[in-house]
Write an enzyme that holds these catalytic residues in place. Structure first.
Site, PDB file in Angstrom:
ATOM      1  CE  LYS A 102     -10.664  -0.715  -2.948  1.00 37.73           C
ATOM      2  NZ  LYS A 102      -9.596  -1.400  -2.272  1.00 37.73           N
ATOM      3  CE  LYS A 155      -4.660  -8.370  -2.206  1.00 36.09           C
ATOM      4  NZ  LYS A 155      -4.781  -8.166  -0.788  1.00 36.09           N
ATOM      5  CE  LYS A 208      -4.496  -1.521   1.413  1.00 39.02           C
ATOM      6  NZ  LYS A 208      -5.643  -1.386   2.283  1.00 39.02           N
TER       7      LYS A 208
HETATM    8  P1  TYM Z   1      -9.741  -6.838   3.069  1.00 36.52           P
HETATM    9  O1  TYM Z   1     -10.833  -5.860   3.295  1.00 36.52           O
HETATM   10  O2  TYM Z   1      -8.636  -6.475   2.141  1.00 36.52           O
HETATM   11  O3  TYM Z   1     -10.317  -8.225   2.587  1.00 36.52           O
HETATM   12  C1  TYM Z   1     -11.394  -8.836   3.266  1.00 36.52           C
HETATM   13  C2  TYM Z   1     -11.290 -10.339   3.227  1.00 36.52           C
HETATM   14  O4  TYM Z   1     -11.266 -10.822   1.884  1.00 36.52           O
HETATM   15  C3  TYM Z   1     -10.119 -11.623   1.681  1.00 36.52           C
HETATM   16  N1  TYM Z   1      -9.634 -11.394   0.301  1.00 36.52           N
HETATM   17  C4  TYM Z   1      -9.344 -12.373  -0.552  1.00 36.52           C
HETATM   18  N2  TYM Z   1      -9.395 -13.716  -0.435  1.00 36.52           N
HETATM   19  C5  TYM Z   1      -9.051 -14.446  -1.510  1.00 36.52           C
HETATM   20  N3  TYM Z   1      -8.642 -13.904  -2.680  1.00 36.52           N
HETATM   21  C6  TYM Z   1      -8.564 -12.559  -2.854  1.00 36.52           C
HETATM   22  N4  TYM Z   1      -8.195 -12.048  -4.026  1.00 36.52           N
HETATM   23  C7  TYM Z   1      -8.924 -11.732  -1.761  1.00 36.52           C
HETATM   24  N5  TYM Z   1      -8.977 -10.384  -1.569  1.00 36.52           N
HETATM   25  C8  TYM Z   1      -9.407 -10.202  -0.302  1.00 36.52           C
HETATM   26  C9  TYM Z   1      -9.108 -11.143   2.705  1.00 36.52           C
HETATM   27  O5  TYM Z   1      -8.133 -12.122   2.993  1.00 36.52           O
HETATM   28  C10 TYM Z   1      -9.984 -10.838   3.885  1.00 36.52           C
HETATM   29  O6  TYM Z   1     -10.275 -12.012   4.625  1.00 36.52           O
HETATM   30  N6  TYM Z   1      -7.270  -6.053   7.289  1.00 36.52           N
HETATM   31  C11 TYM Z   1      -8.395  -6.729   6.687  1.00 36.52           C
HETATM   32  C12 TYM Z   1      -9.737  -6.327   7.283  1.00 36.52           C
HETATM   33  C13 TYM Z   1      -9.784  -6.475   8.758  1.00 36.52           C
HETATM   34  C14 TYM Z   1      -9.931  -7.695   9.478  1.00 36.52           C
HETATM   35  C15 TYM Z   1      -9.922  -7.322  10.850  1.00 36.52           C
HETATM   36  C16 TYM Z   1     -10.068  -9.035   9.096  1.00 36.52           C
HETATM   37  C17 TYM Z   1      -9.707  -5.473   9.671  1.00 36.52           C
HETATM   38  N7  TYM Z   1      -9.783  -5.959  10.928  1.00 36.52           N
HETATM   39  C18 TYM Z   1     -10.038  -8.292  11.859  1.00 36.52           C
HETATM   40  C19 TYM Z   1     -10.190  -9.997  10.105  1.00 36.52           C
HETATM   41  C20 TYM Z   1     -10.172  -9.629  11.459  1.00 36.52           C
HETATM   42  C21 TYM Z   1      -8.400  -6.403   5.211  1.00 36.52           C
HETATM   43  O7  TYM Z   1      -7.863  -5.416   4.795  1.00 36.52           O
HETATM   44  O8  TYM Z   1      -9.122  -7.277   4.483  1.00 36.52           O
END
Ligand code: TYM
Length: 333
Positions: free
Chosen positions: A200, A197, A115
């Site tokens: 968006k 991966k 990022k």
């Molecule tokens: P975020 O918002 O980027 O993604 C949310 C969830 O989707 C999964 N994910 C994917 N899985 C498979 N293939 C992909 N291409 C893909 N893109 C996203 C992510 O692994 C995630 O599970 N930091 C976290 C959000 C968060 C969180 C938390 C999660 C904040 N606090 C506490 C769990 C517990 C994040 O940025 O995910």
């Protein structure tokens, strides 16, 4: 008697529309667990402002995300669904845990490196200390499992380290949670650049949950396959990343194994395979899209779900926060 159910918790940032990676990597793994677990799922809006957001869009997407959670099968009566910023304990424990998270640990986080490369003009403190807030999100609810995609595993591991460090000093304050990562769909790759991966940030390679069927099918028909001459459907992530990714998606949507998929498309080539994957995804997403659209027409209901969810989450979070404040030596209020 104390409730003996195990606890599950996870969140997604409403920084963009939910996509197939979020669904297969995370949400699909959350649903249908409410009988066996106490489940907490939230919209991680506080995390999104580590990157600049348009305020009105953030508000709209947060409510849309809630509608999509419910449409994906998360019944708000059986799961605690809430908005992170509605539960002030996240920010408070986040600060405390900042003081128990090391600079070196934070420097190693790949999400920070990615990022900050993408937002070179806004490498703010929040972007760097984000995993301490994520640790707070998790540890407040004392979960056993954190269902996430592969890319969040590093953050959950950091959370475990922070919890263990804190417990080592103050006794057993936090349960040390396990990441819970699906077998198929843990890392859905982009359809146009299968080395990255799905995200968006490359919308042509990303399938959104609310997208129209014809747009989804167009994206799958244009999905990058591999330049090898054999053109057969065979799982080989090194040599055939595009086809292997489509196979993973098809497996996650249909429940078939990779071997079964190879057999199904034996001798039929990519021309038959790509639209079949598109069709499987369309059928998987159709009921979700329709139900989310219906829910979004009832804003009052969604706001009520947010209020109830925040109350229930806050009740649990406050117990942990009080314990932490006492342990670190803050004077009782
Ligand atoms: P975020 O918002 O980027 O993604 C949310 C969830 O989707 C999964 N994910 C994917 N899985 C498979 N293939 C992909 N291409 C893909 N893109 C996203 C992510 O692994 C995630 O599970 N930091 C976290 C959000 C968060 C969180 C938390 C999660 C904040 N606090 C506490 C769990 C517990 C994040 O940025 O995910």
């Amino acid at each position: 008697m104390e409730n003996q159910k195990k606890v599950m918790l996870s969140g997604i940032q409403p920084s963009g529309d939910l996509h197939l990676g979020n669904y297969l990597g995370a949400i699909k793994n959350w649903g249908a667990r409410a009988e066996a677990f106490d489940c907490y799922y939230f919209m991680a809006d506080m995390h999104t402002i580590t990157v600049r957001q348009t305020p009105a869009d953030l508000r709209r997407r947060t409510l849309e995300q809630l509608a999509q959670y419910i449409a994906c099968g998360l019944d708000p009566e059986k799961n605690v669904l809430f908005v992170q910023s509605h539960v002030h304990q996240h920010a408070e424990l986040g600060w405390v845990l900042n003081c128990y998270t090391m600079f070196g640990e934070l420097s190693r986080m790949t999400q920070f490196k990615d990022k900050s490369a993408k937002n070179a003009d806004n490498i703010n403190g929040g972007l760097f200390t984000y995993p301490a807030l994520m640790a707070a999100d998790i540890l407040l609810y004392q979960p056993d499992f954190v269902p996430v995609g592969e890319d969040q595993k590093q953050h959950v591991e950091l959370t475990r380290n922070v919890a263990q460090r804190f417990n080592h000093i103050y006794g057993d304050v936090f349960k040390v949670p396990e990441p819970y990562i699906p077998k198929a769909g843990a890392r859905v790759m982009g359809l146009t650049v299968p080395e990255n991966k799905m995200s968006k940030s490359i919308p042509e390679g990303c399938v959104f949950l609310m997208e129209k069927p014809e747009d989804i099918q167009r994206k799958f028909k244009r999905a990058v396959t591999d330049s090898d001459t054999e053109r057969c459907v065979r799982y080989d992530p090194e040599q055939k990343p595009g086809v292997s990714n489509l196979m993973q998606i098809y497996a996650a949507c249909t429940g078939r194994t990779l071997d079964q998929i190879e057999a199904e498309f034996d001798g039929r080539g990519y021309g038959a395979f790509k639209p079949a994957v598109g069709e499987a995804v369309i059928e998987l997403l159709r009921p979700i899209r329709e139900e989310a659209a219906r829910l979004l027409s009832d804003k009052a209901y969604l706001e009520q779900v947010c209020r109830t969810g925040a109350e229930r989450a806050s009740y649990v979070a406050e117990k942990t926060l009080r314990k932490v404040y006492k342990k670190v030596g803050f004077l009782a209020r």
